[in-house]
Write a protein that holds these residues in place. Structure first.
Motif, short mmCIF file in Angstrom:
data_model
loop_
_atom_site.label_atom_id
_atom_site.label_comp_id
_atom_site.label_asym_id
_atom_site.label_seq_id
_atom_site.Cartn_x
_atom_site.Cartn_y
_atom_site.Cartn_z
N ILE A 15 0.80 -1.16 -0.09
CA ILE A 15 -0.12 0.00 0.13
C ILE A 15 0.96 1.13 -0.14
O ILE A 15 0.47 2.17 -0.78
N TYR A 18 2.13 1.53 -3.32
CA TYR A 18 1.05 1.96 -4.21
C TYR A 18 0.81 3.62 -4.47
O TYR A 18 0.41 4.15 -5.42
N LEU A 50 -7.99 -8.88 7.17
CA LEU A 50 -8.23 -7.39 6.56
C LEU A 50 -8.37 -6.54 7.74
O LEU A 50 -7.86 -5.31 7.61
N MET A 54 -6.03 -3.23 8.46
CA MET A 54 -6.21 -1.81 8.57
C MET A 54 -5.73 -1.08 9.98
O MET A 54 -5.36 -0.01 9.80
N VAL A 64 -5.82 4.74 3.23
CA VAL A 64 -6.47 3.10 2.92
C VAL A 64 -6.39 2.75 1.49
O VAL A 64 -6.71 1.73 1.03
N ARG A 65 -6.20 4.05 0.56
CA ARG A 65 -6.27 3.95 -0.95
C ARG A 65 -5.43 2.53 -1.33
O ARG A 65 -4.31 2.70 -0.79
N ALA A 67 -6.09 -0.55 -0.51
CA ALA A 67 -6.61 -1.74 0.12
C ALA A 67 -7.57 -2.79 -0.65
O ALA A 67 -7.69 -3.81 -0.22
N SER A 68 -8.49 -1.65 -1.59
CA SER A 68 -9.64 -2.36 -2.31
C SER A 68 -8.98 -3.22 -3.18
O SER A 68 -9.36 -4.29 -3.47
N LEU A 69 -7.70 -3.07 -3.76
CA LEU A 69 -6.99 -4.16 -4.50
C LEU A 69 -6.48 -5.40 -3.58
O LEU A 69 -6.66 -6.43 -4.42
N LEU A 71 -8.28 -6.49 -1.41
CA LEU A 71 -9.55 -7.29 -1.01
C LEU A 71 -9.89 -8.26 -2.15
O LEU A 71 -10.50 -9.29 -2.03
N THR A 72 -9.43 -7.98 -3.41
CA THR A 72 -9.95 -8.65 -4.67
C THR A 72 -9.13 -10.04 -4.48
O THR A 72 -9.58 -11.06 -5.08
N ASN A 74 -7.69 -11.34 -1.51
CA ASN A 74 -7.71 -11.84 -0.13
C ASN A 74 -8.00 -13.15 -0.02
O ASN A 74 -7.51 -13.90 0.84
#
Length: 127
Positions: A15, A18, A50, A54, A64-65, A67-69, A71-72, A74
């Protein structure tokens, strides 16, 4: 929960990269320490990494930007973490077994023939 600790550190560094943030040695130390401590208290259920992640990324103020990647993927990363957990548990059993020098247990104490056990149970009920 070794897999959770490793995942927390690797994901936090991902992260940071990124978002184009360079981590100092102090930041990396805090990430490692936070991941270690949170992995001890994290539940051993799928997806709990997850929540731990955090906590780790907020410990040094990472956004947090990105973290959604994570999640895919995980689901796959969780299976890799379980593999690390099982491997480390097996390693510790081997180390303890090697340094305790205990003789092997008598197999008759722990292993039984299911047919003989069933016959014994049937005989006990008839009496």
């Amino acid at each position: 929960m070794d897999g959770g600790a490793v995942y927390g550190v690797v994901a936090a560094v991902f992260i940071a990269q990124y978002n184009g943030i360079t981590l100092s040695f102090g930041d990396f130390f805090i990430i490692c320490l936070t991941a270690f401590l949170t992995s001890i208290g994290t539940a051993s259920i799928p997806g709990s990494d997850l929540a731990m992640l955090m906590l780790v990324i907020r410990a040094i103020g990472l956004p947090v930007r990105g973290a959604s990647l994570l999640l895919t993927i995980n689901w796959l990363m969780d299976r890799c973490g379980i593999t690390v957990n099982v491997a480390s548990d097996c390693l510790m059993v081997g180390v303890v077994s090697r340094f305790t020098n205990l003789p092997p247990r008598d197999p008759s104490e722990t292993q039984f023939d299911p047919v003989q056990e069933e016959e014994r149970m049937i005989a006990d009920n008839r009496v």
